[in-house]
Design a protein around this motif. Structure first.
Motif, PDB file in Angstrom:
ATOM      1  N   SER A 168       0.846  -1.200   0.000  1.00 12.63           N
ATOM      2  CA  SER A 168       0.000   0.000   0.000  1.00 12.63           C
ATOM      3  C   SER A 168       0.875   1.241   0.000  1.00 12.63           C
ATOM      4  O   SER A 168       1.994   1.222   0.513  1.00 12.63           O
ATOM      5  CB  SER A 168      -0.895   0.051   1.246  1.00 12.63           C
ATOM      6  N   ARG A 169       0.320   2.281  -0.593  1.00 11.46           N
ATOM      7  CA  ARG A 169       1.022   3.564  -0.561  1.00 11.46           C
ATOM      8  C   ARG A 169      -0.022   4.645  -0.351  1.00 11.46           C
ATOM      9  O   ARG A 169      -0.976   4.769  -1.120  1.00 11.46           O
ATOM     10  CB  ARG A 169       1.751   3.816  -1.877  1.00 11.46           C
TER      11      ARG A 169
ATOM     12  N   GLY B 221      -3.163   4.800  -9.980  1.00 15.30           N
ATOM     13  CA  GLY B 221      -2.056   4.272  -9.188  1.00 15.30           C
ATOM     14  C   GLY B 221      -0.983   3.600 -10.012  1.00 15.30           C
ATOM     15  O   GLY B 221      -0.055   3.008  -9.459  1.00 15.30           O
ATOM     16  N   LYS B 222      -1.092   3.730 -11.363  1.00 15.17           N
ATOM     17  CA  LYS B 222      -0.087   3.104 -12.233  1.00 15.17           C
ATOM     18  C   LYS B 222       1.322   3.608 -11.926  1.00 15.17           C
ATOM     19  O   LYS B 222       2.253   2.833 -11.748  1.00 15.17           O
ATOM     20  CB  LYS B 222      -0.369   3.404 -13.721  1.00 15.17           C
ATOM     21  N   SER B 223       1.434   4.962 -11.865  1.00 11.09           N
ATOM     22  CA  SER B 223       2.764   5.538 -11.660  1.00 11.09           C
ATOM     23  C   SER B 223       3.297   5.203 -10.282  1.00 11.09           C
ATOM     24  O   SER B 223       4.488   4.921 -10.127  1.00 11.09           O
ATOM     25  CB  SER B 223       2.705   7.052 -11.822  1.00 11.09           C
ATOM     26  N   THR B 224       2.393   5.210  -9.288  1.00  8.98           N
ATOM     27  CA  THR B 224       2.816   4.863  -7.935  1.00  8.98           C
ATOM     28  C   THR B 224       3.370   3.451  -7.912  1.00  8.98           C
ATOM     29  O   THR B 224       4.417   3.183  -7.319  1.00  8.98           O
ATOM     30  CB  THR B 224       1.634   4.991  -6.967  1.00  8.98           C
ATOM     31  N   LEU B 225       2.663   2.541  -8.592  1.00  8.51           N
ATOM     32  CA  LEU B 225       3.124   1.165  -8.630  1.00  8.51           C
ATOM     33  C   LEU B 225       4.496   1.074  -9.300  1.00  8.51           C
ATOM     34  O   LEU B 225       5.410   0.402  -8.807  1.00  8.51           O
ATOM     35  CB  LEU B 225       2.108   0.293  -9.389  1.00  8.51           C
ATOM     36  N   LEU B 226       4.641   1.812 -10.408  1.00 10.64           N
ATOM     37  CA  LEU B 226       5.911   1.761 -11.131  1.00 10.64           C
ATOM     38  C   LEU B 226       7.051   2.325 -10.272  1.00 10.64           C
ATOM     39  O   LEU B 226       8.157   1.775 -10.235  1.00 10.64           O
ATOM     40  CB  LEU B 226       5.798   2.560 -12.437  1.00 10.64           C
ATOM     41  N   ASN B 227       6.775   3.438  -9.551  1.00 12.55           N
ATOM     42  CA  ASN B 227       7.790   4.024  -8.674  1.00 12.55           C
ATOM     43  C   ASN B 227       8.173   3.080  -7.545  1.00 12.55           C
ATOM     44  O   ASN B 227       9.339   3.011  -7.152  1.00 12.55           O
ATOM     45  CB  ASN B 227       7.302   5.348  -8.092  1.00 12.55           C
TER      46      ASN B 227
ATOM     47  N   HIS C 276       8.775   4.563  -1.295  1.00  9.12           N
ATOM     48  CA  HIS C 276       8.637   3.605  -0.195  1.00  9.12           C
ATOM     49  C   HIS C 276       7.162   3.249  -0.019  1.00  9.12           C
ATOM     50  O   HIS C 276       6.328   4.145  -0.010  1.00  9.12           O
ATOM     51  CB  HIS C 276       9.084   4.227   1.137  1.00  9.12           C
ATOM     52  N   PRO C 277       6.855   1.969   0.157  1.00  2.00           N
ATOM     53  CA  PRO C 277       5.456   1.631   0.457  1.00  2.00           C
ATOM     54  C   PRO C 277       5.100   2.071   1.881  1.00  2.00           C
ATOM     55  O   PRO C 277       5.970   2.157   2.741  1.00  2.00           O
ATOM     56  CB  PRO C 277       5.431   0.105   0.338  1.00  2.00           C
ATOM     57  N   THR C 278       3.818   2.387   2.102  1.00  6.59           N
ATOM     58  CA  THR C 278       3.375   2.718   3.450  1.00  6.59           C
ATOM     59  C   THR C 278       3.295   1.449   4.292  1.00  6.59           C
ATOM     60  O   THR C 278       3.622   1.430   5.464  1.00  6.59           O
ATOM     61  CB  THR C 278       1.988   3.397   3.404  1.00  6.59           C
TER      62      THR C 278
ATOM     63  N   GLY D 158      12.172  -3.637   1.734  1.00  2.00           N
ATOM     64  CA  GLY D 158      11.480  -2.622   2.542  1.00  2.00           C
ATOM     65  C   GLY D 158      12.391  -1.775   3.411  1.00  2.00           C
ATOM     66  O   GLY D 158      12.277  -0.562   3.435  1.00  2.00           O
ATOM     67  N   GLY D 159      13.312  -2.429   4.121  1.00  2.00           N
ATOM     68  CA  GLY D 159      14.065  -1.690   5.130  1.00  2.00           C
ATOM     69  C   GLY D 159      15.370  -1.081   4.644  1.00  2.00           C
ATOM     70  O   GLY D 159      16.180  -0.650   5.464  1.00  2.00           O
TER      71      GLY D 159
END
Lengths: 230, 423
Positions: free
Chosen positions: A12-13, A48-54, A61-63, A75-76
């Motif tokens: 999730s972001r 959310g395409k760009s968010t997924l690609l980023n 960073h994912p939330t 993640g870390g």
């Protein structure tokens, strides 16, 4: 069985917009992409395409949730580690090519190798081989401003491949091209796919998407459909 | 990425906006030019002073006779009812001065003869002085061939002479000096020796400005042959002067006795020469004075240099901030391709350092050129020393680092996604 190139688990972001409640850009996405897959990500603007690609490209960073890149949890990791993973494992192709105006074609293609610390002679050799592959050898000493859009995108494709990445991310690679040159780029990507390269492509162009092996449809940050291309 | 590659990238990036880079470096150019010009002038001045003092000798005091100014002269002439102008230090005074302090080692009188010097039928502008044999020791003049003047020459007033290197070239050309006679006015002098070239000019003294262009005869011979009264044609009229000594060099045994002896001299001359027709020159004093002047000069120029470097640095910071803002997409792309924050920081820092070093190169050329122009226009000696060049480059590099750090850090801290989104 080899690890999937990408394995997302409840990713999730959310963006906090000022003091008000956070806006979810991506809601609990889970999916896997195996080596050699050619995946198109589609969906309307703001889906959310760009968010997924980023996120896939380690720029964001994912939330919450987990992202395993080639079997490794990313993640870390701190900024430096993420930078060197991007450098070694991920190739980027951008809609507006993003070439460096101060460098010629060879210079542009060499950039990722500079950050990888590749020796000058080896850099030259690899860059020239890839320029040959995209058919730009006669133009290898030209500056980006002296190239057409299609040629610039071919340079960008060559640049994305120099560190032999596990995952190629292309953000609307034909978005700024006319249909004829778009066809050249599409052919180039298909060619790479045939040679076993794992590619994730964000596009609005359903014709291009239909030439992939799998289409992810996003809507309002959720994975609406995940299936084979038509 | 090696430094060389980073520097090459910086040059290429700067080359995209050549005119802008040029304007940006102007402050640095002027600052570095000021540093170079300042240091080369003060280095030149320092060497010149040191040379002068070395020629005059640090342990020496010079006592000069000065021709009184016109107004005093008319008055005096009216009083004396005489057309002959008498002034300056006398031999008797020198003998008296010698008794005033036990720190005085020797007193060397010099008197110039204003006559043309001939060898056969060649006339030259060689100048003639009568002096005592001690002069050669005091001024460290060494014979290249033959001998120097001796006490015997002096006692007997012999008609012999020693030639300075330049005087010898002018008079004798390629002839051997042995057995030759040169003519001063109506008198012949036998050449007994020639001096080594004294590579430096003795500034400061009007009477003996170039030791190489002199012909030295015994002081006693000068008195015998020419007397102390000389007649000169001056602006249509004849002028007769009576002068015993043009200049005397007083050597002092110890350096810390120089200033006390100087004071004793000043008191003695004050009584006997109330009309100010003498002057005491103490090289040590000159040295200290020139050091003081130089310090002031250095402070002023250093402030100018610091100010223009500050302005130049601000210019660089300004342009680098603009650069970072303009090249956000490049920064984002580089980050996506694997550049770490420190790679970006280094790239932009190198760019500002290269920019200021380019300014330093231009400033160096300008400053060195300026030093040459000053040398030609004002006749000051200037020396562009390696120390000055090193200093200018380090200061310029430091300016680049100091004023380039903030923009570079800003560039490195850009969020790659934000940066990529910029069109």
């Amino acid at each position: 069985m080899r690890d999937p190139v990408v394995h997302l688990e409840g990713l999730s972001r959310a963006y906090s917009a000022g003091t008000t409640a956070a806006v979810a850009a991506l809601k609990s996405i889970s999916l896997s992409i195996d080596p050699g897959e050619y995946v198109a990500v589609m969906g309307p603007s703001g889906s959310g395409k760009s968010t997924l690609l980023n996120l896939l490209g380690l720029l964001d960073h994912p939330t919450s949730g987990s992202y395993m890149l080639a079997g490794r949890e990313v993640g870390g990791l701190d900024d430096d580690e993420r930078s060197s993973l991007r450098n070694r494992y991920i190739g980027f192709i951008f809609q507006s090519f993003n070439l460096f105006p101060q460098l010629d074609v060879i210079g542009n293609v060499e950039v990722p190798m500079l950050y990888a610390g590749v020796h000058a002679r080896e850099r030259r050799r690899k860059a020239e081989a890839l320029i040959e592959m995209v058919g730009l050898t006669p133009r290898r000493h030209h500056r980006p401003t002296q190239l057409s859009g299609g040629e610039m995108q071919r340079v960008a494709v060559a640049r994305s491949l120099v560190n032999d990445p596990l995952l190629l991310l292309a953000d609307e690679p034909t978005g700024n091209l006319d249909s004829e040159t778009a066809e050249v780029i599409a052919g180039l990507l298909e060619d790479l796919h045939r040679r076993g390269r794992t590619i994730v492509l964000v596009t609005h162009n359903s014709e291009l998407a239909n030439r992939t092996t799998r289409i992810l449809r996003l809507r309002s940050g959720e994975l609406q459909r995940d299936g084979a291309a038509a | 990425m090696s430094f060389l590659e980073t520097a090459r990238l910086a040059l290429r990036s700067l080359a995209l906006h050549k005119f802008r880079a040029l304007l940006t470096t102007l402050g640095i150019v002027i600052g570095v030019a000021a540093v170079i010009a300042m240091l080369s002038i003060s280095e030149g001045a320092k060497r010149e002073t040191l040379e002068q003092i070395r020629v005059m000798g640090v342990n020496n005091i010079r006592l000069r006779s000065i021709k009184p100014v016109a107004a005093d002269r008319r008055q005096e002439a009216a009083q004396n009812q005489s057309a002959i102008l008498t002034y300056g230090v006398t031999r008797r005074e020198l003998d008296h001065i010698r008794t005033l302090s036990k720190d005085i080692e020797s007193i060397v009188p010099m008197r110039e003869v204003r006559h043309d010097v001939w060898y056969k039928d060649v006339k030259t502008d060689v100048r003639v002085i009568g002096t005592s044999p001690d002069l050669f020791e005091v001024l460290r003049l060494r014979p290249e061939d033959g001998r120097l003047l001796t006490e015997l020459d002096e006692r007997e007033g012999r008609a012999v002479c020693v030639l300075g290197a330049e005087a010898r070239r002018k008079l004798l050309r390629a002839h051997s000096w042995r057995g030759q006679d040169v003519k001063v006015g109506p008198q012949y002098y036998r050449v007994v020796g020639v001096l080594e070239d004294k590579p430096i000019k003795a500034g400061g003294s009007i009477q003996v400005s170039n030791l190489n262009n002199l012909l030295y005869i015994p002081y006693s011979a000068l008195i015998k042959d020419f007397g102390i009264t000389s007649v000169q044609r001056k602006s249509g009229a004849f002028e007769a002067i009576r002068l015993e000594v043009d200049e005397a060099i007083i050597t002092v045994a110890r350096e810390d006795a120089i200033l006390p002896v100087g004071r004793i001299l000043a008191r003695a001359l004050e009584r006997t020469h109330p009309q100010n027709d003498t002057e005491i020159v103490i090289p040590l004093e000159l040295l200290r004075q020139s050091q003081r002047t130089q310090r002031t000069f250095t402070i002023v120029m250093a402030s100018i240099a610091a100010l223009s470097l500050l302005v130049g640095g601000i210019g660089i910071m300004n342009i680098m901030l603009a650069n970072v803002a303009e090249r956000r997409k490049e920064i984002g792309t580089r980050r996506a391709l694997g550049a770490k924050q420190r790679d970006i920081r280094r790239q932009f820092l190198t760019e500002s350092v290269v920019l200021s070093l380019l300014g330093a190169v231009a400033g160096l050329a300008l400053g060195a050129g300026g030093a040459v122009v000053i040398h030609m226009a004002a006749g000051w000696q200037t020396v562009v020393s390696p120390v000055a060049v090193g200093l200018a480059f380090s200061v310029a590099a430091a300016t680049g680092v100091i004023f380039g750090t903030f923009p570079a850090v800003k560039a490195a801290e850009l969020d790659p996604i934000e940066a990529l989104r910029t069109e």
